[in-house]
Design a protein around this motif. Structure first.
Motif, mmCIF file in Angstrom:
data_model
loop_
_atom_site.group_PDB
_atom_site.id
_atom_site.type_symbol
_atom_site.label_atom_id
_atom_site.label_comp_id
_atom_site.label_asym_id
_atom_site.label_seq_id
_atom_site.Cartn_x
_atom_site.Cartn_y
_atom_site.Cartn_z
ATOM 1 N N ARG A 148 10.309 3.057 11.302
ATOM 2 C CA ARG A 148 9.470 1.913 10.968
ATOM 3 C C ARG A 148 8.921 2.050 9.554
ATOM 4 N NH1 ARG A 148 5.204 -0.069 15.091
ATOM 5 N NH2 ARG A 148 4.740 2.041 15.719
ATOM 6 N N HIS A 149 8.746 0.918 8.910
ATOM 7 C CA HIS A 149 8.171 0.953 7.572
ATOM 8 C C HIS A 149 6.666 0.866 7.638
ATOM 9 C CE1 HIS A 149 11.619 1.051 5.036
ATOM 10 N NE2 HIS A 149 12.212 0.103 5.746
ATOM 11 N N THR A 150 6.186 0.160 8.648
ATOM 12 C CA THR A 150 4.763 -0.097 8.745
ATOM 13 C C THR A 150 3.999 1.197 9.021
ATOM 14 O OG1 THR A 150 5.106 -2.359 9.395
ATOM 15 C CG2 THR A 150 3.046 -1.377 10.088
ATOM 16 N N THR A 151 2.925 1.375 8.278
ATOM 17 C CA THR A 151 2.092 2.556 8.420
ATOM 18 C C THR A 151 1.264 2.435 9.694
ATOM 19 O OG1 THR A 151 1.946 2.570 6.025
ATOM 20 C CG2 THR A 151 0.373 3.953 7.192
ATOM 21 N N THR A 152 1.280 3.478 10.522
ATOM 22 C CA THR A 152 0.535 3.398 11.776
ATOM 23 C C THR A 152 -0.688 4.312 11.808
ATOM 24 O OG1 THR A 152 2.030 5.023 12.720
ATOM 25 C CG2 THR A 152 2.507 2.710 13.185
ATOM 26 N N ILE A 186 -5.543 7.715 -0.032
ATOM 27 C CA ILE A 186 -5.511 7.618 1.416
ATOM 28 C C ILE A 186 -4.848 6.305 1.798
ATOM 29 C CG2 ILE A 186 -6.897 7.621 3.547
ATOM 30 C CD1 ILE A 186 -8.558 8.929 0.472
ATOM 31 N N ASP A 187 -3.689 6.411 2.432
ATOM 32 C CA ASP A 187 -2.957 5.229 2.896
ATOM 33 C C ASP A 187 -3.485 4.864 4.280
ATOM 34 O OD1 ASP A 187 -1.109 3.179 3.020
ATOM 35 O OD2 ASP A 187 0.622 4.474 3.438
ATOM 36 N N SER A 188 -3.502 3.569 4.578
ATOM 37 C CA SER A 188 -4.012 3.142 5.884
ATOM 38 C C SER A 188 -3.147 2.020 6.427
ATOM 39 C CB SER A 188 -5.457 2.654 5.734
ATOM 40 O OG SER A 188 -5.483 1.460 4.977
ATOM 41 N N LYS A 201 0.824 -1.212 0.000
ATOM 42 C CA LYS A 201 0.000 0.000 0.000
ATOM 43 C C LYS A 201 0.858 1.262 0.000
ATOM 44 C CE LYS A 201 -2.078 -1.219 3.845
ATOM 45 N NZ LYS A 201 -1.352 -2.503 4.015
ATOM 46 N N SER A 202 1.837 1.296 0.881
ATOM 47 C CA SER A 202 2.689 2.493 0.948
ATOM 48 C C SER A 202 3.570 2.603 -0.286
ATOM 49 C CB SER A 202 3.535 2.469 2.220
ATOM 50 O OG SER A 202 2.697 2.533 3.360
ATOM 51 N N THR A 203 3.980 1.454 -0.816
ATOM 52 C CA THR A 203 4.758 1.466 -2.062
ATOM 53 C C THR A 203 3.931 2.118 -3.165
ATOM 54 O OG1 THR A 203 5.821 -0.598 -1.371
ATOM 55 C CG2 THR A 203 6.043 0.017 -3.687
HETATM 56 MG MG LIG Z 1 2.167 0.949 4.717
#
Ligand SMILES: [Mg+2]
Ligand SMILES: Nc1nc2c(ncn2[C@@H]2O[C@H](COP(=O)(O)OP(=O)(O)OP(=O)(O)O)[C@@H](O)[C@H]2O)c(=O)[nH]1
Ligand SMILES: [Zn+2]
Length: 300
Positions: free
Chosen positions: A207-211, A227-229, A181-183
């Motif tokens: 951190r890479h993980t989206t919070t 919208i990233d989640s 998703k973030s990519t």
């Molecule tokens: Mg992400």
């Protein structure tokens, strides 16, 4: 009430949420940390709000009416994903192996909320891709757009394909952790890091993980948004009545009109059109299993 510039109500949009504190974007693009007046924040990312300045921060006075709201309803809590979105993009990947049940749930929630949904199947470059594509065959058959991409390995191709899909819309990107998703957001939003700003940069450090859910503009004119989640594990659908469920699953709903009983649940009733279609292979066994699983949850 004097309407000095410091206390005047202004329109804005919630672009990031961190519990009771949200980041609101003003009409001219400034991003300001705002607090809600109540104990609990009721606004979510995407909401249009009326707010006013208090020193260097802001206070939200009201959430304006929404055109849409995508949310999940678990046994004990309601979790809103985003408001005022036109489209849902569910991102899954060849790896890690995705839960078909979670994918199906996201699509059902979107349908219930009258939000168009598409699937992105990412990591086409990996050997596991063929099997993943096979698992999505029932979705293609039922008319859901499945877009196969390699966001990291073939970015130019992916960008071109997605530009068409995202233009002029507000699109929520949802899916399991690690799917890409973030990519996708970073590929499509050139200044993504800048748009995130100091607040969420601090939260995400190292951190890479989206919070946190985060609203990005795709264009300078602010007509298209992504919208990233954060990735999700649970996806309750308790907002749906049991007898509504089949109608929200196009491949199953298609046959519900052929049942002998008007209130058929498509579980083991005689003369059931859905079970007949299942028998003939018109409905995939996996999809019917997911239907039964969700139905049991809604009835319980
Ligand atoms: Mg992400
Ligand atoms: N092989 C391959 N790996 C990819 C591709 N696209 C993304 N990845 C990798 O997949 C991993 C996860 O990507 P993210 O974009 O952080 O995933 P996410 O969905 O945002 O995950 P969360 O924020 O945890 O929910 C990263 O290591 C990416 O480099 C691709 O096309 N091929
Ligand atoms: Zn039936």
């Amino acid at each position: 009430m004097p309407s000095s510039p410091s206390s005047a109500e202004q329109p804005g949009r919630v672009v990031s949420g961190h519990g009771r504190h949200v980041v609101v974007e003003t009409a001219d693009g400034e991003r300001i940390l705002c607090h809600s007046r109540g104990k609990k924040s009721e606004c979510v990312v995407g909401d249009r709000v009326s707010w006013q300045r208090s020193t260097d921060e802001g206070v939200i006075d009201a959430t304006l009416p929404r055109t849409s709201l995508l949310y999940r309803q678990d046994a004990w809590k309601t979790k809103a994903f985003a408001a005022n979105i036109d489209q849902l993009l569910v991102v899954v990947a060849a790896e890690p192996v995705f839960s078909e049940s979670q994918l199906a749930r996201a699509l059902i929630a979107a349908r219930e909320a009258h939000i168009d949904a598409r699937i992105v199947l990412n990591k086409r470059d990996l050997p596991a891709f063929a099997a993943a594509e096979q698992r999505l065959a029932p979705y293609v058959t039922m008319g859901t757009d499945v877009i196969a991409l390699a966001l990291k390995k073939e970015p130019a191709q992916a960008r071109e394909r997605l530009a068409d899909v995202l233009g002029g819309k507000s699109t929520l990107v949802l899916g399991p952790s690690g799917a890409g998703k973030s990519t996708l957001v970073n590929l499509m939003v050139a200044d993504a890091a800048a748009q995130v700003g100091e607040i969420s940069k601090a939260l995400n450090s190292g951190r890479h993980t989206t919070t946190a859910t985060q609203w990005y503009w795709l264009d300078a004119d602010r007509t298209s948004a992504l919208i990233d989640s954060p990735g999700f594990q649970e996806f309750g659908l308790r907002q749906i009545a049991p007898n509504e469920l089949a109608g929200l699953m196009p491949d199953i709903g298609r046959y519900a009109g052929e049942c002998r009983f008007y209130n058929c649940k498509h579980v083991h009733e005689p003369g059931c059109g859905v079970l007949a279609a299942l028998e003939l292979g018109e409905i995939s066994a996996g999809r019917h299993r997911i239907y039964l699983e969700i139905l049991a949850e809604l009835a319980g």
